[in-house]
Design a protein around this motif. Structure first.
Motif, PDB file in Angstrom:
ATOM      1  N   GLU A  57       0.816  -1.213   0.000  1.00 14.15           N
ATOM      2  CA  GLU A  57       0.000   0.000   0.000  1.00 14.15           C
ATOM      3  C   GLU A  57       0.854   1.270   0.000  1.00 14.15           C
ATOM      4  OE1 GLU A  57      -2.545  -0.330   3.414  1.00 14.15           O
ATOM      5  OE2 GLU A  57      -3.341  -2.272   2.757  1.00 14.15           O
ATOM      6  N   HIS A  58       2.111   1.147   0.335  1.00 16.94           N
ATOM      7  CA  HIS A  58       2.985   2.317   0.437  1.00 16.94           C
ATOM      8  C   HIS A  58       3.202   2.923  -0.950  1.00 16.94           C
ATOM      9  CE1 HIS A  58       6.555   4.763   1.167  1.00 16.94           C
ATOM     10  NE2 HIS A  58       6.163   4.770   2.438  1.00 16.94           N
ATOM     11  N   PRO A  59       3.218   4.263  -1.057  1.00 13.62           N
ATOM     12  CA  PRO A  59       3.343   4.913  -2.364  1.00 13.62           C
ATOM     13  C   PRO A  59       4.653   4.641  -3.112  1.00 13.62           C
ATOM     14  CG  PRO A  59       3.378   6.537  -0.594  1.00 13.62           C
ATOM     15  CD  PRO A  59       3.038   5.225   0.024  1.00 13.62           C
ATOM     16  N   MET A  60       5.667   4.157  -2.431  1.00 11.79           N
ATOM     17  CA  MET A  60       6.946   3.904  -3.083  1.00 11.79           C
ATOM     18  C   MET A  60       7.148   2.417  -3.392  1.00 11.79           C
ATOM     19  SD  MET A  60      10.531   5.417  -1.739  1.00 11.79           S
ATOM     20  CE  MET A  60      12.038   5.279  -2.633  1.00 11.79           C
ATOM     21  N   VAL A  61       6.178   1.581  -3.025  1.00 11.43           N
ATOM     22  CA  VAL A  61       6.302   0.139  -3.223  1.00 11.43           C
ATOM     23  C   VAL A  61       5.469  -0.279  -4.426  1.00 11.43           C
ATOM     24  CG1 VAL A  61       5.883  -2.132  -2.210  1.00 11.43           C
ATOM     25  CG2 VAL A  61       6.783  -0.284  -0.789  1.00 11.43           C
ATOM     26  N   GLY A  62       6.159  -0.871  -5.413  1.00 13.72           N
ATOM     27  CA  GLY A  62       5.473  -1.309  -6.619  1.00 13.72           C
ATOM     28  C   GLY A  62       5.063  -2.768  -6.566  1.00 13.72           C
ATOM     29  N   ASP A  63       5.878  -3.588  -5.921  1.00 13.41           N
ATOM     30  CA  ASP A  63       5.600  -5.018  -5.881  1.00 13.41           C
ATOM     31  C   ASP A  63       6.055  -5.567  -4.539  1.00 13.41           C
ATOM     32  OD1 ASP A  63       4.850  -7.570  -6.975  1.00 13.41           O
ATOM     33  OD2 ASP A  63       6.975  -8.009  -7.238  1.00 13.41           O
ATOM     34  N   VAL A  64       5.335  -6.559  -4.066  1.00  7.39           N
ATOM     35  CA  VAL A  64       5.660  -7.245  -2.816  1.00  7.39           C
ATOM     36  C   VAL A  64       5.631  -8.743  -3.117  1.00  7.39           C
ATOM     37  CG1 VAL A  64       4.886  -7.729  -0.472  1.00  7.39           C
ATOM     38  CG2 VAL A  64       4.589  -5.449  -1.408  1.00  7.39           C
ATOM     39  N   LEU A  69       8.989 -17.028   5.728  1.00  5.83           N
ATOM     40  CA  LEU A  69       9.537 -15.888   6.466  1.00  5.83           C
ATOM     41  C   LEU A  69      10.610 -15.162   5.661  1.00  5.83           C
ATOM     42  CD1 LEU A  69       9.834 -17.269  10.120  1.00  5.83           C
ATOM     43  CD2 LEU A  69       8.132 -15.683   9.196  1.00  5.83           C
ATOM     44  N   ILE A  70      10.388 -15.027   4.367  1.00  5.25           N
ATOM     45  CA  ILE A  70      11.313 -14.267   3.540  1.00  5.25           C
ATOM     46  C   ILE A  70      10.489 -13.495   2.514  1.00  5.25           C
ATOM     47  CG2 ILE A  70      11.702 -16.156   1.902  1.00  5.25           C
ATOM     48  CD1 ILE A  70      14.611 -15.145   1.667  1.00  5.25           C
ATOM     49  N   GLY A  71      10.907 -12.276   2.261  1.00  2.00           N
ATOM     50  CA  GLY A  71      10.179 -11.483   1.288  1.00  2.00           C
ATOM     51  C   GLY A  71      10.999 -10.307   0.809  1.00  2.00           C
ATOM     52  N   ALA A  72      10.476  -9.660  -0.231  1.00  2.00           N
ATOM     53  CA  ALA A  72      11.146  -8.489  -0.784  1.00  2.00           C
ATOM     54  C   ALA A  72      10.097  -7.524  -1.309  1.00  2.00           C
ATOM     55  CB  ALA A  72      12.107  -8.881  -1.893  1.00  2.00           C
ATOM     56  N   ILE A  73      10.436  -6.247  -1.225  1.00  2.00           N
ATOM     57  CA  ILE A  73       9.612  -5.216  -1.843  1.00  2.00           C
ATOM     58  C   ILE A  73      10.401  -4.617  -2.997  1.00  2.00           C
ATOM     59  CG2 ILE A  73       8.309  -4.642   0.237  1.00  2.00           C
ATOM     60  CD1 ILE A  73      10.115  -2.107   0.465  1.00  2.00           C
ATOM     61  N   GLU A  74       9.682  -4.137  -3.994  1.00  2.45           N
ATOM     62  CA  GLU A  74      10.299  -3.424  -5.101  1.00  2.45           C
ATOM     63  C   GLU A  74       9.955  -1.953  -4.929  1.00  2.45           C
ATOM     64  OE1 GLU A  74      10.157  -3.522  -9.932  1.00  2.45           O
ATOM     65  OE2 GLU A  74       8.267  -3.680  -8.832  1.00  2.45           O
ATOM     66  N   LEU A  75      10.971  -1.112  -4.940  1.00  6.06           N
ATOM     67  CA  LEU A  75      10.765   0.330  -4.839  1.00  6.06           C
ATOM     68  C   LEU A  75      10.572   0.907  -6.238  1.00  6.06           C
ATOM     69  CD1 LEU A  75      13.560   1.119  -2.240  1.00  6.06           C
ATOM     70  CD2 LEU A  75      11.127   0.720  -1.804  1.00  6.06           C
ATOM     71  N   VAL A  76       9.607   1.822  -6.374  1.00  2.00           N
ATOM     72  CA  VAL A  76       9.319   2.431  -7.674  1.00  2.00           C
ATOM     73  C   VAL A  76       9.239   3.940  -7.527  1.00  2.00           C
ATOM     74  CG1 VAL A  76       8.145   0.415  -8.641  1.00  2.00           C
ATOM     75  CG2 VAL A  76       6.822   2.116  -7.359  1.00  2.00           C
ATOM     76  N   SER A  77       9.555   4.621  -8.615  1.00  2.00           N
ATOM     77  CA  SER A  77       9.499   6.083  -8.611  1.00  2.00           C
ATOM     78  C   SER A  77       8.072   6.586  -8.781  1.00  2.00           C
ATOM     79  CB  SER A  77      10.392   6.650  -9.721  1.00  2.00           C
ATOM     80  OG  SER A  77       9.942   6.201 -10.988  1.00  2.00           O
ATOM     81  N   ASP A  78       7.220   5.772  -9.387  1.00  2.00           N
ATOM     82  CA  ASP A  78       5.824   6.139  -9.613  1.00  2.00           C
ATOM     83  C   ASP A  78       4.989   4.871  -9.510  1.00  2.00           C
ATOM     84  OD1 ASP A  78       3.289   6.623 -10.870  1.00  2.00           O
ATOM     85  OD2 ASP A  78       4.157   8.342 -11.899  1.00  2.00           O
ATOM     86  N   LYS A  79       4.118   4.832  -8.529  1.00  2.00           N
ATOM     87  CA  LYS A  79       3.327   3.618  -8.270  1.00  2.00           C
ATOM     88  C   LYS A  79       2.441   3.257  -9.467  1.00  2.00           C
ATOM     89  CE  LYS A  79       0.920   1.486  -4.436  1.00  2.00           C
ATOM     90  NZ  LYS A  79       1.970   0.645  -3.911  1.00  2.00           N
ATOM     91  N   LYS A  80       1.888   4.259 -10.146  1.00  2.00           N
ATOM     92  CA  LYS A  80       0.973   3.985 -11.263  1.00  2.00           C
ATOM     93  C   LYS A  80       1.701   3.368 -12.451  1.00  2.00           C
ATOM     94  CE  LYS A  80      -2.217   7.641 -10.033  1.00  2.00           C
ATOM     95  NZ  LYS A  80      -2.628   9.007 -10.282  1.00  2.00           N
ATOM     96  N   THR A  81       2.868   3.898 -12.789  1.00  2.00           N
ATOM     97  CA  THR A  81       3.606   3.409 -13.959  1.00  2.00           C
ATOM     98  C   THR A  81       4.647   2.358 -13.602  1.00  2.00           C
ATOM     99  OG1 THR A  81       5.340   5.085 -13.800  1.00  2.00           O
ATOM    100  CG2 THR A  81       3.348   5.660 -15.066  1.00  2.00           C
ATOM    101  N   LYS A  82       4.873   2.146 -12.308  1.00  2.00           N
ATOM    102  CA  LYS A  82       5.923   1.244 -11.821  1.00  2.00           C
ATOM    103  C   LYS A  82       7.287   1.665 -12.349  1.00  2.00           C
ATOM    104  CE  LYS A  82       2.961  -1.953 -10.149  1.00  2.00           C
ATOM    105  NZ  LYS A  82       2.854  -3.037  -9.321  1.00  2.00           N
TER     106      LYS A  82
END
Length: 153
Positions: A57-64, A69-82
């Motif tokens: 849900e975070h505005p800088m997170v594009g993918d989760v 017990l392991i995971g990663a988030i992808e940081l994006v510059s624009d949530k809409k365009t990824k």
């Protein structure tokens, strides 16, 4: 090549099949079974999964993405365009440092991803504390990215 000449595929790693490394592996499996580690992971991983999914849900997170017990988030510059970041800006390592300032060690990965992999003995309360710290650090990193004009406002 040489394997054809000598009749065997000559490969290996320093610790492949080494008796000490093998003994450690066997003892580790024994302890996992003795302490019911996998049952514990199955018990607490739903809490981990729920908290990890919420990061999406975070505005800088594009993918989760996560499992167990392991995971990663992808940081994006624009949530809409990824939209992705310029690698020279080192966004994931910088955001990871913001998270670390909250007392949590994460692992920045290639492609502006940040991984989280806690100890298998973590409790549900510790999972909540871990994600509270992660979220504070992520928000701090997001504020930095906004100041640097790296994300869509």
């Amino acid at each position: 090549t040489e394997s054809g000449k000598i009749g065997t595929l000559g490969h290996g790693f320093t610790y492949s099949g080494h008796p000490v490394a093998s003994a450690v592996a066997l003892k580790t499996i024994e302890l996992y079974q003795e302490r019911n580690i996998l049952d514990h992971v199955r018990k607490v991983s739903p809490r981990f999964q729920k908290r990890f999914a919420k990061l999406g849900e975070h505005p800088m997170v594009g993918d989760v993405s996560s499992v167990g017990l392991i995971g990663a988030i992808e940081l994006v510059s624009d949530k809409k365009t990824k939209g992705t970041f310029d690698p020279a800006k080192a966004v994931a390592p910088t955001v990871s440092k913001h998270i670390e300032s909250e007392g949590l060690i994460t692992r920045p990965l290639m492609g502006d991803r940040i991984a989280l992999c806690p100890p298998l003995i973590i409790s549900e309360n510790e999972i909540d504390e871990m994600f509270d710290r992660f979220e504070r650090g992520l928000q701090s990193g997001y504020e930095w990215a906004k100041r640097e004009k790296l994300v869509a406002a």
